[in-house]
Design a protein around this motif. Structure first.
Motif, short mmCIF file in Angstrom:
data_model
loop_
_atom_site.label_atom_id
_atom_site.label_comp_id
_atom_site.label_asym_id
_atom_site.label_seq_id
_atom_site.Cartn_x
_atom_site.Cartn_y
_atom_site.Cartn_z
N THR A 64 -6.36 -0.74 -8.58
CA THR A 64 -5.42 -1.67 -9.19
C THR A 64 -4.23 -1.80 -8.25
O THR A 64 -3.61 -0.80 -7.87
N TYR A 65 -3.92 -3.04 -7.85
CA TYR A 65 -2.79 -3.31 -6.96
C TYR A 65 -1.61 -3.74 -7.81
O TYR A 65 -1.71 -4.65 -8.61
N LYS A 66 -0.45 -3.07 -7.61
CA LYS A 66 0.71 -3.33 -8.45
C LYS A 66 1.89 -3.92 -7.68
O LYS A 66 2.60 -4.76 -8.19
N ARG A 67 2.12 -3.44 -6.46
CA ARG A 67 3.25 -3.90 -5.63
C ARG A 67 2.77 -3.97 -4.19
O ARG A 67 2.00 -3.12 -3.75
N GLU A 68 3.27 -4.96 -3.46
CA GLU A 68 2.87 -5.05 -2.06
C GLU A 68 3.59 -3.99 -1.22
O GLU A 68 4.67 -3.52 -1.58
N LEU A 69 2.94 -3.62 -0.14
CA LEU A 69 3.53 -2.73 0.85
C LEU A 69 3.65 -3.49 2.15
O LEU A 69 2.74 -4.23 2.54
N HIS A 93 -5.95 8.52 -7.90
CA HIS A 93 -4.89 8.54 -6.90
C HIS A 93 -3.81 7.53 -7.33
O HIS A 93 -4.13 6.48 -7.88
N GLU A 94 -2.56 7.86 -7.03
CA GLU A 94 -1.45 6.95 -7.27
C GLU A 94 -0.69 6.81 -5.96
O GLU A 94 -0.16 7.80 -5.44
N MET A 95 -0.66 5.60 -5.40
CA MET A 95 0.03 5.33 -4.15
C MET A 95 1.41 4.77 -4.47
O MET A 95 1.53 3.77 -5.19
N THR A 96 2.44 5.41 -3.93
CA THR A 96 3.80 4.94 -4.17
C THR A 96 4.51 4.63 -2.87
O THR A 96 4.21 5.19 -1.81
N ASN A 97 5.48 3.72 -2.97
CA ASN A 97 6.41 3.48 -1.88
C ASN A 97 7.39 4.66 -1.96
O ASN A 97 8.12 4.80 -2.94
#
Length: 142
Positions: A64-69, A93-97
């Motif tokens: 699931t894509y939530k915010r662009e990087l 997994h949770e990918m954060t800025n």
């Protein structure tokens, strides 16, 4: 159980697409790197996999894509084990800025423990299963 960091890195300009944000192929790659760090914590280390003739294979992956990087963003992936079965595990997994703390994407994967010679699923060794059970997240309340 608190999610553990399994990957830290940055977004490079060459990982960005024509609209300027990190292309989806790099999300998948960074989640894959997090997989191997999570597996090692469970005892599924490279040396174990080589010496035992075992391997891990993803059989389902939902992102699931939530915010662009963007190029230059620092990212962190934290991972949690959701389910342990005889021959498979499910984790998120949770990918954060890392600068803003915003969640950029999540990824839930089901992985199967494999006998590499037979090319079939195989039960986890008792020692691996015991470690994995200690890392298992608490069931979510309804």
């Amino acid at each position: 159980m608190e999610q553990e960091a399994t990957y830290r890195g940055t977004v490079y300009p060459w990982q960005c697409d024509h609209v300027g944000h990190m292309n989806i192929m790099w999300y998948v790659g960074k989640f894959d790197e997090a997989n191997w760090n999570l597996f090692a914590r469970l005892g599924l280390t490279p040396s174990y996999l080589r010496s035992s003739g075992r391997g891990m294979a993803a059989v389902q992956q939902n992102i699931t894509y939530k915010r662009e990087l963007l190029a230059g963003d620092i990212i962190e992936i934290r991972s949690v084990l959701l389910e342990v079965r005889e021959k498979s595990i499910r984790f998120r997994h949770e990918m954060t800025n890392a600068e803003t703390g915003e969640i950029a994407a999540t990824c839930e994967i089901t992985g199967v423990h494999m006998d590499r010679e037979l090319r079939k699923s195989a039960p986890f060794a008792a020692a691996i299963r015991e470690i994995a059970m200690k890392h298992l997240a608490e069931p979510a309340e309804a």
